[in-house]
Design a protein around this motif. Structure first.
Motif, PDB file in Angstrom:
ATOM      1  N   ALA A  81      34.315  33.601  43.994  1.00  0.00           N
ATOM      2  CA  ALA A  81      33.359  32.730  44.679  1.00  0.00           C
ATOM      3  C   ALA A  81      33.381  31.337  44.059  1.00  0.00           C
ATOM      4  O   ALA A  81      33.245  30.334  44.767  1.00  0.00           O
ATOM      5  CB  ALA A  81      31.958  33.324  44.602  1.00  0.00           C
ATOM      6  N   LYS A  82      33.579  31.263  42.761  1.00  0.00           N
ATOM      7  CA  LYS A  82      33.679  29.958  42.093  1.00  0.00           C
ATOM      8  C   LYS A  82      34.985  29.264  42.474  1.00  0.00           C
ATOM      9  O   LYS A  82      35.021  28.052  42.665  1.00  0.00           O
ATOM     10  CB  LYS A  82      33.581  30.125  40.580  1.00  0.00           C
ATOM     11  CG  LYS A  82      32.213  30.576  40.129  1.00  0.00           C
ATOM     12  CD  LYS A  82      32.163  30.786  38.637  1.00  0.00           C
ATOM     13  CE  LYS A  82      30.800  31.352  38.243  1.00  0.00           C
ATOM     14  NZ  LYS A  82      30.749  31.726  36.839  1.00  0.00           N
ATOM     15  N   VAL A  83      36.075  30.030  42.576  1.00  0.00           N
ATOM     16  CA  VAL A  83      37.362  29.452  42.963  1.00  0.00           C
ATOM     17  C   VAL A  83      37.288  28.931  44.397  1.00  0.00           C
ATOM     18  O   VAL A  83      37.908  27.922  44.729  1.00  0.00           O
ATOM     19  CB  VAL A  83      38.500  30.490  42.809  1.00  0.00           C
ATOM     20  CG1 VAL A  83      39.818  29.937  43.310  1.00  0.00           C
ATOM     21  CG2 VAL A  83      38.627  30.943  41.368  1.00  0.00           C
ATOM     22  N   PHE A  84      36.476  29.593  45.236  1.00  0.00           N
ATOM     23  CA  PHE A  84      36.344  29.170  46.635  1.00  0.00           C
ATOM     24  C   PHE A  84      35.790  27.755  46.751  1.00  0.00           C
ATOM     25  O   PHE A  84      35.979  27.095  47.778  1.00  0.00           O
ATOM     26  CB  PHE A  84      35.465  30.143  47.428  1.00  0.00           C
ATOM     27  CG  PHE A  84      35.338  29.767  48.876  1.00  0.00           C
ATOM     28  CD1 PHE A  84      36.394  29.979  49.747  1.00  0.00           C
ATOM     29  CD2 PHE A  84      34.188  29.170  49.357  1.00  0.00           C
ATOM     30  CE1 PHE A  84      36.299  29.600  51.078  1.00  0.00           C
ATOM     31  CE2 PHE A  84      34.088  28.793  50.684  1.00  0.00           C
ATOM     32  CZ  PHE A  84      35.145  29.017  51.548  1.00  0.00           C
ATOM     33  N   SER A  85      35.144  27.253  45.697  1.00  0.00           N
ATOM     34  CA  SER A  85      34.615  25.888  45.751  1.00  0.00           C
ATOM     35  C   SER A  85      35.725  24.873  46.019  1.00  0.00           C
ATOM     36  O   SER A  85      35.471  23.799  46.556  1.00  0.00           O
ATOM     37  CB  SER A  85      33.869  25.546  44.459  1.00  0.00           C
ATOM     38  OG  SER A  85      34.764  25.510  43.367  1.00  0.00           O
ATOM     39  N   LYS A  86      36.976  25.214  45.675  1.00  0.00           N
ATOM     40  CA  LYS A  86      38.106  24.330  45.969  1.00  0.00           C
ATOM     41  C   LYS A  86      38.474  24.366  47.451  1.00  0.00           C
ATOM     42  O   LYS A  86      39.152  23.475  47.948  1.00  0.00           O
ATOM     43  CB  LYS A  86      39.326  24.735  45.138  1.00  0.00           C
ATOM     44  CG  LYS A  86      39.124  24.599  43.643  1.00  0.00           C
ATOM     45  CD  LYS A  86      40.338  25.078  42.881  1.00  0.00           C
ATOM     46  CE  LYS A  86      40.102  24.981  41.385  1.00  0.00           C
ATOM     47  NZ  LYS A  86      41.265  25.420  40.615  1.00  0.00           N
ATOM     48  N   ASP A 162      43.324  33.341  39.429  1.00  0.00           N
ATOM     49  CA  ASP A 162      42.493  32.612  40.388  1.00  0.00           C
ATOM     50  C   ASP A 162      42.780  33.074  41.807  1.00  0.00           C
ATOM     51  O   ASP A 162      41.863  33.273  42.608  1.00  0.00           O
ATOM     52  CB  ASP A 162      42.730  31.103  40.282  1.00  0.00           C
ATOM     53  CG  ASP A 162      42.078  30.471  39.070  1.00  0.00           C
ATOM     54  OD1 ASP A 162      41.266  31.150  38.402  1.00  0.00           O
ATOM     55  OD2 ASP A 162      42.386  29.292  38.782  1.00  0.00           O
ATOM     56  N   ARG A 163      44.055  33.267  42.118  1.00  0.00           N
ATOM     57  CA  ARG A 163      44.421  33.726  43.466  1.00  0.00           C
ATOM     58  C   ARG A 163      43.871  35.124  43.721  1.00  0.00           C
ATOM     59  O   ARG A 163      43.311  35.398  44.787  1.00  0.00           O
ATOM     60  CB  ARG A 163      45.936  33.691  43.645  1.00  0.00           C
ATOM     61  CG  ARG A 163      46.518  32.290  43.595  1.00  0.00           C
ATOM     62  CD  ARG A 163      47.976  32.235  44.019  1.00  0.00           C
ATOM     63  NE  ARG A 163      48.875  33.109  43.319  1.00  0.00           N
ATOM     64  CZ  ARG A 163      49.546  32.796  42.217  1.00  0.00           C
ATOM     65  NH1 ARG A 163      49.400  31.588  41.687  1.00  0.00           N
ATOM     66  NH2 ARG A 163      50.369  33.643  41.651  1.00  0.00           N
ATOM     67  N   ALA A 164      44.014  36.010  42.751  1.00  0.00           N
ATOM     68  CA  ALA A 164      43.525  37.385  42.922  1.00  0.00           C
ATOM     69  C   ALA A 164      42.006  37.412  43.055  1.00  0.00           C
ATOM     70  O   ALA A 164      41.461  38.129  43.906  1.00  0.00           O
ATOM     71  CB  ALA A 164      43.975  38.242  41.745  1.00  0.00           C
ATOM     72  N   ASN A 165      41.304  36.642  42.227  1.00  0.00           N
ATOM     73  CA  ASN A 165      39.844  36.589  42.319  1.00  0.00           C
ATOM     74  C   ASN A 165      39.400  36.034  43.665  1.00  0.00           C
ATOM     75  O   ASN A 165      38.447  36.543  44.272  1.00  0.00           O
ATOM     76  CB  ASN A 165      39.266  35.736  41.177  1.00  0.00           C
ATOM     77  CG  ASN A 165      39.420  36.399  39.830  1.00  0.00           C
ATOM     78  OD1 ASN A 165      39.541  37.615  39.712  1.00  0.00           O
ATOM     79  ND2 ASN A 165      39.424  35.600  38.780  1.00  0.00           N
ATOM     80  N   LEU A 166      40.074  35.001  44.157  1.00  0.00           N
ATOM     81  CA  LEU A 166      39.728  34.421  45.454  1.00  0.00           C
ATOM     82  C   LEU A 166      39.964  35.431  46.577  1.00  0.00           C
ATOM     83  O   LEU A 166      39.119  35.591  47.457  1.00  0.00           O
ATOM     84  CB  LEU A 166      40.534  33.146  45.712  1.00  0.00           C
ATOM     85  CG  LEU A 166      40.311  32.478  47.068  1.00  0.00           C
ATOM     86  CD1 LEU A 166      38.846  32.080  47.252  1.00  0.00           C
ATOM     87  CD2 LEU A 166      41.220  31.281  47.231  1.00  0.00           C
ATOM     88  N   ILE A 167      41.068  36.134  46.535  1.00  0.00           N
ATOM     89  CA  ILE A 167      41.356  37.139  47.580  1.00  0.00           C
ATOM     90  C   ILE A 167      40.326  38.267  47.520  1.00  0.00           C
ATOM     91  O   ILE A 167      39.847  38.750  48.548  1.00  0.00           O
ATOM     92  CB  ILE A 167      42.804  37.660  47.432  1.00  0.00           C
ATOM     93  CG1 ILE A 167      43.786  36.526  47.729  1.00  0.00           C
ATOM     94  CG2 ILE A 167      43.052  38.843  48.355  1.00  0.00           C
ATOM     95  CD1 ILE A 167      45.225  36.804  47.329  1.00  0.00           C
ATOM     96  N   ALA A 168      39.943  38.684  46.308  1.00  0.00           N
ATOM     97  CA  ALA A 168      38.912  39.716  46.167  1.00  0.00           C
ATOM     98  C   ALA A 168      37.602  39.233  46.772  1.00  0.00           C
ATOM     99  O   ALA A 168      36.887  40.000  47.438  1.00  0.00           O
ATOM    100  CB  ALA A 168      38.727  40.076  44.698  1.00  0.00           C
TER     101      ALA A 168
END
Length: 175
Positions: A81-86, A162-168
Motif C-alpha cells: 500500500a505504501k509502494v502504491f503511493s508511486k 517492492d514489486r511483490a509487495n505491490l502485487i500482494a
C-alpha cells in the motif's frame, strides 16, 4: 553610442576570453590521451587507469538469485500500500474510475487491456493474456522493456520486494 576605445576594449575582452578557452582546451588535450573506440574513432579517455593487483582484479561478487515466487510468498500487502503511493498519481483503485492510467481495481487476474473505456496503446493490446503476478512483476520492473511502445512513462520498480509487495496489495483490491 560606442566610441573607438570602447569597441576596442569589447573586442579585446572577447578575444582574450576565446584565447583562454582555446588554451584550456589545448591543455586538456595534452593531459588526457585519446584512445580509439570499436569503430576506430578517437575519443578522450574518461580518466586514468588505476592498476590493481591480480588478486583484486579477479574477485567477483556473488549475487544470490532469489526466485520471484519465493519473494511473492513472503510479500506484505501493507508495505505494498505504501509502494502504491508511486502509482496513485496516474491510477485509481475504484472500479471503473480511470485517470491518466486505467483503473487497477481487480488487475490481478484481469485480461491485459481489458478496461473497455480506456484507450490503451497498441503495444498493450497486442500483448494478450492476463495480468498474473509474474506478468505484473515483469511489467512493473521496466514497463518500456516489457511492452515496447506502451504509453506508461513510469521507469519501473527496481526492487523485487517492492514489486511483490505491490502485487500482494493489488490482489486485495477487487479480487
Amino acid at each position: 553610442m560606442f566610441d573607438t576605445m570602447t569597441t576596442t576594449k569589447l573586442g579585446g575582452g572577447f578575444l582574450g576570453a576565446l584565447l583562454i578557452f582555446l588554451l584550456g582546451n589545448w591543455a586538456a588535450d595534452a593531459l588526457y590521451a585519446t584512445a580509439p573506440d570499436a569503430h576506430g574513432d578517437e575519443h578522450h579517455a574518461a580518466g586514468y587507469a588505476i592498476a590493481v593487483g591480480e588478486e583484486e582484479a579477479h574477485v567477483e561478487e556473488e549475487v544470490e538469485e532469489v526466485s520471484f515466487a519465493d519473494v511473492m510468498a513472503a510479500a506484505d500487502a501493507d508495505k505494498g500500500a505504501k509502494v502504491f503511493s508511486k502509482c496513485k498519481a496516474c491510477h485509481k483503485l475504484e472500479d471503473g474510475v480511470n485517470s491518466t492510467g486505467p483503473s487497477l481495481f481487480g488487475i490481478v487476474g484481469r485480461d491485459v487491456a481489458a478496461v473497455g473505456d480506456f484507450g490503451y496503446s497498441d503495444a498493450l493490446t497486442a500483448l494478450g493474456g492476463a495480468w498474473g503476478p509474474d506478468e505484473l512483476n515483469g511489467y512493473l520492473e521496466n514497463p518500456k522493456t516489457y511492452a515496447p511502445g506502451n504509453k506508461m512513462s513510469f521507469a519501473g520498480l527496481k526492487k523485487i520486494t517492492d514489486r511483490a509487495n505491490l502485487i500482494a496489495y493489488l490482489q486485495t483490491i477487487g479480487g
